[in-house]
Write a protein that holds these residues in place. Structure first.
Motif, PDB file in Angstrom:
ATOM      1  N   THR A   1       6.124  50.853 -26.616  1.00  0.00           N
ATOM      2  CA  THR A   1       5.746  50.234 -25.356  1.00  0.00           C
ATOM      3  C   THR A   1       6.975  49.613 -24.689  1.00  0.00           C
ATOM      4  O   THR A   1       7.996  49.383 -25.336  1.00  0.00           O
ATOM      5  CB  THR A   1       4.684  49.137 -25.566  1.00  0.00           C
TER       6      THR A   1
ATOM      7  N   ASN B   1       3.774  48.860 -20.621  1.00  0.00           N
ATOM      8  CA  ASN B   1       3.481  50.265 -20.359  1.00  0.00           C
ATOM      9  C   ASN B   1       3.749  51.089 -21.607  1.00  0.00           C
ATOM     10  O   ASN B   1       4.614  50.737 -22.420  1.00  0.00           O
ATOM     11  CB  ASN B   1       4.351  50.794 -19.218  1.00  0.00           C
TER      12      ASN B   1
ATOM     13  N   ARG C   1      -0.770  51.610 -18.370  1.00  0.00           N
ATOM     14  CA  ARG C   1      -0.595  50.165 -18.384  1.00  0.00           C
ATOM     15  C   ARG C   1      -1.537  49.586 -19.435  1.00  0.00           C
ATOM     16  O   ARG C   1      -2.697  49.999 -19.536  1.00  0.00           O
ATOM     17  CB  ARG C   1      -0.932  49.587 -17.012  1.00  0.00           C
TER      18      ARG C   1
END
Length: 599
Positions: free
Chosen positions: A561, A540, A588
């Protein structure tokens, strides 16, 4: 051999047992119905909180962890409740300011915790001083922890020295925490004997059964003078969990060490939990079984089930053995830290990156960088200097207690979360996991909390189709327009679903491996040019560090991330200008997608 005496038992069925075997997924609704019977057993304590339970409650189960504790306290009025506390890390993955640590301990005590097992992943005891003092100030039992591991620098003399330091710190008891199942029976005897001769405090043995030796180690520990053992009701015992409560009670029965616990009552509790375990079959893993190779890779029980589950989510479960082989190499590079949260996550996640990227330390997580700066404390041994230079360059290493550099932050956290926090407990939930905690509190306010689904017991671990007739499927950066055209018979444990993909009939067999979620918005194209920034692993977006039109240099961080609960910076490949930013915070992502374009 020491003077015989009854052995006390701490049962970990409501915390570490299910953390070790089903990725911490047991729900409060499956605990409360059996609490009356558990409360009548006569345990010295029940471990019910701490470790990964706080994370799992708000991330997956959508339960308020404080409410869980309150309800367990009410349901277990006659039994000490115990928790695992990561010292200055509390229940999160970073160090917190001293005011947050003190507040968290006090609120945990107020809500029902009687015994605090306090540890530091590096056995850097500077990192547990504040928590231990807070436990004593709250009038509760402070259990100092020795995280057991093996390496060229760990030996009995070192552990005896730590036991003395814990006594000086005010510990009411001491536990040898063998999270990976590394103890051997005769080594346990010598270690326990040495500590008991040096320190006159109750000594507890906490050992996972991963290597198959834990029950033997506990018996030798009892003979050497240990006062208490950690066990798990047999429905959730063995493998990466703990020795069976019933088996150990039976082993000591009619001996001078008899626990006095009733096997008939314990068996009835076991019957209940055997039925409960069937509900969580989707979280079972073959990698939680007994495996003597733990003596080599040192992966602890709780980490084993979670690591397998995380690799499965990334469609890389077939490479778990490579990861297990890489873990001891990363551990040596980092100065032989014991593998327990958060160091188990730090080492384990870096090992995954090293394996999946095809190049060791091609990507280095922010947590490894922080560790190499001294952000978690003092490593047990010297770290690899080439790795340190690659990770942090000329940035200074700090040898002071990490929390000395953190200003009081409770008031700031309270202001940041605002009206979403209805009490101090909510503020502390936000403190543990800022993004996840805020999301949980917002969903609670909106009435939209929805726990992850459990598969029905008769599904064999396979998800039943519950999809729209047409949908988009994103797999490793490739998008497919899919239409369901029919469902066939199941066979060989697999369910066939007939699909139409881009107009071509396809027979696809769905297995319980991964859940793919269609991306929001337009499809991201596949990276093909030097200026295309992509990620090495699914995850993510935590933070976007650049905007369209910015000038960047090769190696400059452009994104942060999160994968496997660890954050990683994504860097620019070339010098240039940001042409497009294709992601926002919370998106995502999958490997191969163009996240940022540089030209």
């Amino acid at each position: 051999m020491t003077k015989p005496r009854p052995i006390q038992v701490t049962d970990v069925i409501l915390r570490d047992a299910h953390q070790s075997l089903i990725a911490t997924r047991m729900r409060l609704d499956d605990m409360l119905p059996i609490c009356k019977q558990l409360d009548e057993i006569g345990y010295w304590s029940l471990e019910v909180w701490g470790g990964a339970t706080f994370d799992a409650c708000i991330r997956f189960l959508k339960e308020d962890p404080w409410e869980r504790l309150q309800k367990l306290r009410a349901a277990l009025p006659n039994t000490r409740l115990q928790m695992l506390l990561r010292g200055q890390n509390l229940l999160g993955y970073r160090h917190y300011a001293d005011d947050v640590v003190a507040a968290f301990v006090q609120k945990s005590a107020d809500n029902g915790i009687d015994v605090f097992r306090v540890f530091d992943a590096l056995n850097d005891l500077r990192n547990i001083e504040t928590a231990m003092k807070a436990v004593k100030d709250a009038g509760k039992h402070a259990q100092g922890t020795i995280c057991f591991t093996t390496s060229p620098v760990h030996n009995a003399e070192l552990y005896v020295q730590q036991a003395r330091q814990l006594q000086d710190m005010g510990a009411d008891s001491i536990v040898i925490k063998d999270m990976a199942g590394l103890l051997t029976p005769y080594g346990t005897y010598e270690l326990v004997k040495a500590i008991k001769e040096a320190v006159p405090l109750d000594l507890v043995i906490h050992s996972h059964s991963t290597s198959g030796l834990a029950s033997l180690c506990q018996l030798k520990a009892v003979e050497a003078g240990a006062d208490r053992i950690d066990t798990a009701i047999s429905a959730f015992a063995g493998g990466t969990s703990h020795p069976s409560t019933e088996a150990q009670v039976a082993a000591l029965k009619d001996s001078p060490y008899d626990t006095g616990l009733d096997l008939t009552k314990l068996t009835a509790i076991d019957d209940y939990f055997r039925k409960v375990r069937k509900r969580y079959q989707q979280f079972e893993s073959e990698f939680t079984r007994e495996d003597i190779s733990v003596q080599i890779n040192q992966v602890p029980g709780g980490m084993m089930s979670n690591l397998a589950n995380q690799l499965k989510e990334q469609n890389a479960l077939d490479r778990i053995r490579e990861v297990f082989d890489e873990i001891p190499r990363v551990r040596e590079d980092l100065g032989f830290p014991p593998l327990v949260t958060p160091t188990s996550q730090i080492v384990g996640t870096q090992a995954v990156y090293n394996v999946l990227s095809g190049e060791r330390y091609k990507t280095i997580t922010n947590e490894v960088k922080r560790y190499l700066q001294g952000g978690y404390g003092r490593p047990p041994a010297a770290v690899d200097e080439k790795l340190r230079n690659k990770a942090i360059g000329k940035e200074a290493y700090r040898d002071e207690r990490p929390a000395d550099f953190i200003k009081p932050e409770l008031a700031k956290l309270r202001k940041e979360i605002g009206d979403l926090a209805k009490n101090d407990e909510d503020v502390l939930t936000f403190a543990m996991f800022p993004d996840l905690g805020r999301e949980f509190l917002q969903q609670r306010a909106d009435g939209t909390l929805e726990p992850e689904a459990l598969l029905p017991p008769d599904s064999g671990g396979k998800a039943k189709a519950s999809m729209a007739t047409e949908f988009k499927l994103d797999v490793h950066g490739e998008s497919y327009e899919v239409a369901i055209t029919g469902v066939g018979d199941s066979g060989a444990g697999r369910r066939k679903i007939y699909l139409s993909m881009d107009g071509m009939p396809e027979e696809v067999i769905f297995e319980p491996l991964n859940e793919y979620v269609a991306q929001k918005g337009d499809k991201r194209k596949k990276a093909t040019e030097p200026g295309h920034v992509t990620a090495a692993m699914p995850g993510n977006i935590v933070e976007v560090l650049v905007s369209q039109g910015d000038s960047v240099s090769a190696g400059q961080a452009v994104l942060v991330t999160e994968a496997m609960k660890m954050e990683t910076e994504i860097h620019a490949n070339i010098d240039g200008k940001i042409l497009n930013v294709n992601v926002t915070k919370g998106d995502r992502i999958t490997p191969g997608e163009v996240l940022i374009e540089i030209g």
